[in-house]
Design an enzyme around this catalytic site. Structure first.
Site, PDB file in Angstrom:
ATOM      1  N   ASP A  38       0.834  -1.197   0.000  1.00  0.00           N
ATOM      2  CA  ASP A  38       0.000   0.000   0.000  1.00  0.00           C
ATOM      3  C   ASP A  38       0.868   1.244   0.000  1.00  0.00           C
ATOM      4  O   ASP A  38       2.000   1.228   0.509  1.00  0.00           O
ATOM      5  CB  ASP A  38      -0.895   0.027   1.243  1.00  0.00           C
ATOM      6  CG  ASP A  38      -1.980  -1.029   1.205  1.00  0.00           C
ATOM      7  OD1 ASP A  38      -2.311  -1.502   0.102  1.00  0.00           O
ATOM      8  OD2 ASP A  38      -2.495  -1.387   2.290  1.00  0.00           O
ATOM      9  N   TYR A  66       5.901  -8.824   8.364  1.00  0.00           N
ATOM     10  CA  TYR A  66       5.625  -7.399   8.495  1.00  0.00           C
ATOM     11  C   TYR A  66       5.769  -6.944   9.944  1.00  0.00           C
ATOM     12  O   TYR A  66       5.510  -7.708  10.877  1.00  0.00           O
ATOM     13  CB  TYR A  66       4.186  -7.093   8.063  1.00  0.00           C
ATOM     14  CG  TYR A  66       3.857  -7.407   6.631  1.00  0.00           C
ATOM     15  CD1 TYR A  66       4.009  -6.451   5.633  1.00  0.00           C
ATOM     16  CD2 TYR A  66       3.365  -8.668   6.275  1.00  0.00           C
ATOM     17  CE1 TYR A  66       3.691  -6.744   4.308  1.00  0.00           C
ATOM     18  CE2 TYR A  66       3.045  -8.963   4.960  1.00  0.00           C
ATOM     19  CZ  TYR A  66       3.204  -8.005   3.980  1.00  0.00           C
ATOM     20  OH  TYR A  66       2.896  -8.284   2.686  1.00  0.00           O
ATOM     21  N   ASP A  80      -7.297   1.463   7.550  1.00  0.00           N
ATOM     22  CA  ASP A  80      -6.060   2.074   8.027  1.00  0.00           C
ATOM     23  C   ASP A  80      -6.333   3.536   8.356  1.00  0.00           C
ATOM     24  O   ASP A  80      -7.445   4.033   8.126  1.00  0.00           O
ATOM     25  CB  ASP A  80      -4.907   1.919   7.017  1.00  0.00           C
ATOM     26  CG  ASP A  80      -5.200   2.574   5.671  1.00  0.00           C
ATOM     27  OD1 ASP A  80      -5.833   3.655   5.642  1.00  0.00           O
ATOM     28  OD2 ASP A  80      -4.791   2.024   4.640  1.00  0.00           O
ATOM     29  N   ARG A 171      -4.052  -4.861   7.014  1.00  0.00           N
ATOM     30  CA  ARG A 171      -5.104  -3.891   7.361  1.00  0.00           C
ATOM     31  C   ARG A 171      -6.331  -4.612   7.905  1.00  0.00           C
ATOM     32  O   ARG A 171      -6.927  -4.214   8.906  1.00  0.00           O
ATOM     33  CB  ARG A 171      -5.518  -3.091   6.127  1.00  0.00           C
ATOM     34  CG  ARG A 171      -4.549  -2.025   5.696  1.00  0.00           C
ATOM     35  CD  ARG A 171      -5.097  -1.272   4.510  1.00  0.00           C
ATOM     36  NE  ARG A 171      -5.050  -2.030   3.271  1.00  0.00           N
ATOM     37  CZ  ARG A 171      -6.018  -2.071   2.375  1.00  0.00           C
ATOM     38  NH1 ARG A 171      -7.145  -1.419   2.582  1.00  0.00           N
ATOM     39  NH2 ARG A 171      -5.878  -2.762   1.260  1.00  0.00           N
TER      40      ARG A 171
END
Length: 289
Positions: A38, A66, A80, A171
């Site tokens: 993103d 992540y 988000d 997310r």
């Protein structure tokens, strides 16, 4: 120019922006990547250059790791902090309560993709529908969270370390954790630190790529494409078998069945191959034609 380039994507850049920039810097049209980040996210983008783009399909399915920031008490339409608030109930969540909830999100899960994603439904990308104010039903998709660790807290955000399968939306994971806690949640930051066997520690910035290109040394930043398959054993072919594999032939070899990296007599990586019943067949070739 052929190989794999590990890029540390900056925030506010799309993955496509990075590819477009690299095409200009490297003067190569054949460039792709193995997993979209993103715009708000940073970190490892594995980029394939030249003939190496043929390997993208093998990298897409690899596990990713992540570092994410979870903000509780806020749920948004994009899942988000860039989105519009849709719900949320700010309240204090204890570390113990959060740990108990995280346990529910480890292992095999069914995850509903967010509306703000590039998945296509009826030929249209979900985010295009969402931007027009629409919403469509999305089928849950299987994902696997191999590791989900709580690292601590930074300000109002909880820090998570997530190792997951292809197709996992961090997310959505943050959103679903907030839903489970009953207070709402969203992702406030995201950094990819690993993709398969590739690590952010070995990535370079776009500025470093530009500087290397200005010196005529950009090719030195590339990893060989066979590094993607280093878990597979190497198989050296003689001149006759090299000619066979270059012509797409299937031929007998005296090795155990399995997947191999095939090399020519000069040591050049030729193809990813599979041996079944003593016969070798190319899965994907990487020599120039």
């Amino acid at each position: 120019m052929n190989g794999i380039l590990l890029v540390d994507k900056p925030t506010d850049w799309t993955s496509s922006d990075v590819v477009a920039k690299l095409r200009g810097l490297l003067h190569e049209r054949r460039i792709g990547h193995s997993g979209t980040l993103d715009p708000m996210a940073t970190g490892l983008l594995v980029v394939f250059v030249g003939r190496a783009t043929r390997a993208v399909e093998f990298a897409e399915s690899q596990e990713k790791r992540y570092l994410a920031s979870l903000r509780l008490g806020l749920a948004t339409d994009t899942q988000d902090i860039t989105g519009n608030r849709i719900s949320g109930e700010p309240r204090e969540i204890s570390e113990a309560e959060l740990e108990r909830t995280l346990a529910l999100f480890r292992g095999d899960l069914q995850q509903i993709p967010p509306m703000y994603s590039a998945i296509k439904v009826g030929g249209k990308k979900l985010y295009e529908i969402a931007r027009r104010g629409g919403e469509v039903e999305r089928k849950p998709r299987p994902v696997h969270i191999r590791e989900l660790r709580l690292l601590g807290r930074e300000g109002e955000d909880w820090l998570l370390d997530v190792t997951c399968s292809k197709g996992t939306y961090i997310r959505t994971l943050c959103h679903d954790i907030g839903q489970s806690l009953g207070c709402g949640g969203c992702m406030s930051a995201l950094r990819r630190v690993r993709a398969g066997e590739f690590s952010i520690e070995n990535a370079c910035t776009l500025d470093q790529v530009r500087e290397a290109a200005d010196r005529g040394e950009a090719e030195k930043l590339l990893l060989p494409v066979d590094s993607l398959f280093r878990q597979d054993p190497a198989l050296s072919l003689n001149a006759r078998d090299e000619k066979r594999i270059r012509s797409g032939g299937v031929f007998p070899v005296a090795v155990q069945d399995g997947q191999y990296r095939a090399y020519g007599s000069d040591g050049a990586f030729l193809a990813l191959v599979r041996v079944t019943g003593g016969e070798l067949k190319s899965i994907k070739s990487f020599f120039e034609v």
